[in-house]
Design an enzyme around this catalytic site. Sequence first.
Site, PDB file in Angstrom:
ATOM      1  CD  GLU A 146      11.285  49.927   5.040  1.00 47.99           C
ATOM      2  OE1 GLU A 146      10.478  48.992   4.828  1.00 47.99           O
ATOM      3  OE2 GLU A 146      12.525  49.820   4.929  1.00 47.99           O
ATOM      4  CB  SER A 407      25.150  65.120  67.156  1.00 52.93           C
ATOM      5  OG  SER A 407      25.797  64.496  68.220  1.00 52.93           O
TER       6      SER A 407
END
Length: 835
Positions: A146, A407
């Site tokens: 690029e 519990s």
Amino acid sequence: MLLKSQQRYSKPQTSLFLFGYVVKADIHFVKIDDEIEKPKIVAEVKTEFISLQKSLFATMFKQKLINAFQTIIKNKYFKGIACLFILFVLLDLIFPFRINPNYSTLITDSEGKLLHAFLNKTDKWRMETELNEITPTLEKAIVFKEDRWFRWHFGVNPFAVMRAGVKNVLTGRRTSGASTITMQVVRLLNPQKRTYFNKFIEIFRAIQLEFHYSKDQILQFYINLVPYGSNIEGLKSASILYFQKSPNVLSLAEVTALTIIPNRPSSLRLGVNNPYILQERNRWLQNFKEEKVFNAQDIEDAMNEPLNVIRHEAPHLAPHLSLRLKQENPTKSIIKTALVRHKQLTIENIVQNYVSRLYAMNIHNAAVMVINNKTHQVEAYIGSADFNNPIDGGQVDGIRAIRSPGSTLKPLLYATAFDKGIITPKTAINDVPTNFGGFEPENFDKLFHGKITIEYALANSLNIPAVKILKEISTPVFVDKLKKADFQTVKKNSSKLGLSLVLGGCGVTLEELTNLFSAFSQEGNFQKATYTLNADTKSRIKNEIISKESSYLITQILAQITRPDLPNNYDYTYRMPKIAWKTGTSFGKKDAWSIGYNANYTIGVWVGNFSGEGVPELSGANIATPLLFDIFNTVDYNSSSKWFKAPENIAYRKVCAESGDVPNDFCTHQIVDYYIPSVSKMTKCQHAKYIYVSRDEKISYCSHCLPESGTVQKLYPNYAPELLSWYESKHILYEKVPPHNPKCERVFNTNAPQIVYPVDGSEYFLAKNENQKLMLNCQVGNEVKTVYWYINDKLLQKASPNTEVFFRPEAGKIKISCSDDKGRNADIYVEVKWE
Ligand SMILES: [Zn+2]
Ligand SMILES: [Zn+2]
């Protein structure tokens, strides 16, 4: 100022300002080495510079620098450049470049591998590639393809622009050959029509980008924004969705394929035009070969690599935690969790299979949380049996759902009482029907167990002893403990909570409970487990909620294997690591809990229905515990870790087996018990009392009526009235004190009747349509034959002391009195309401 130089740093003093041009606000040298093509940046050059300053040579160098600088600022071109620079800075301030890449949210596991990905706000896959995922191969391929001068230009490549300009004039067409990676980033962030004006803006923005970001960051933007067709943006998205791997493990062939697609994303569609992409890929590999970008052999191998990819679904593992963390961190693009992939997936499987076996019982869901006790991180998070099952509310997060704890809070309660010194494991407590101001708890098995130890009460999860202990330490003290352990709903409702709290009368989450039990493995120190790696440790709550001694005592009780809440089908062939655990079943059998821990892990399990529907078979012991055991077996199988050591301040002592108190001279049956020196109470046992009786043991005497001869002193049990009353009602035989000497003249001030029921100061709600009555019950000494009940000072009934009397009271406040045949009396007041 950032000065860019293309010189070797060995001669920086001559070249520094001649080749450099002023662009940025900090100094940035670039060193080029013949062997290493990749430019090396900044830091080392800087250090060198500083160290040079320290030497004599540096002084000379500095002088040269100043001279050079003075020459430059006198130069008229420099003045022009300076003006341009100031103009640029002003424009940069007025038109700041705001970058919002709008990434997809990614959730990773403990090793950084992707677990779950979400589309971004515009329904695109735009996954952020991290800097460490950009390999040299990837960078080389992109930069070569690029923008070969990417590392050297300032956003714009003047030569390329000129070349393109000439070309445009000659051909009469507009081409974009001059675009640098930086300019492409600008265009990807902010797509505009191609006009000369926009081109100018683009150039300005590109310089701005270079001004604010490093080259690495700009390359990173480029990699993250390039299009791959459809809704896929960024190389990482393509890498994950096509190759199912992170960019850092892509092969050269894969990297090349991915670098060429963004030029023509619509014609080069992976999975659609694979043969064409392969051809293009190999053409570029050939280019790489000619320009010697990569090693020839590597290129050769890459060219032979097939390309058979198709598009895959983005990963959607650990959905509940992923969704939760995304909501909690809306601005983070990558959230790094501590989840351990194989544990998460294995447990997900176990849970799903387990729940499918419960389906016939109408039990449809479960949730599991696994905390690593050493790191305080959550390693597995299963919010429901199946996230993709909408019928059973699969998307509900069972780890955060507010449920009744049953519990499961009892261990914390007893631990608090150990720390208060009021009990030790062998302390006796009466499990008999008790009315706590209108609240009459029952046990899970609907039975009462008489006199038992605290240890037994906890291991068997009995309710009355728990409420008694809570009453003794007081609800606010216990609520305060829960607040310290970060129980949010308890915090919110703290003023409304009563004694039923310890039996499940409050709201908790699996997350809160699992964190609480993890504190038992940490000597009572609560530290909330985190979901992410490197979580902010400062803001984490850390509290000592109970002492290490008390923690140890609880752990020892909860690790006993001889207990009734083992699953029905518990098989001793389970190759279980040793664990301590507590079960719980909420009222109406809506929630089954089982939470266990050892030194390595704390695992919390909830089973039930998100609809809240109760199921008769649902119980912590039989439904949640087998799943807990399965998971412990999987996660901690064959673990080498040792069991908890007793802390130093834990000691043994002999206690009376009847009471758990320090033995008296009459306590012949003694057992060993733990205690916490200087904390546990040292009460002497009073389980029996000496009474003077006639030789035939038919009459008892007090000091007032004791005859001079014909008596013996005998030991009788000294039970609490509530226990005696229960023995009577159950026809349980015990050794009774003989009736008191009928000729005794003593006025009995002590031993007045005790009204057991109703409870003084309570409110009673009676149902009119059921024609309910109030029961009267009292306890008296053995010498009493008759009692007299009065309501508001009017005689109601004469009765024998052990008979329960019923009557229908008026609404409002009433006085109830009970007198015995010795003239002793007791009064209580209650409020009656009819509904
Ligand atoms: Zn005793
Ligand atoms: Zn007497």
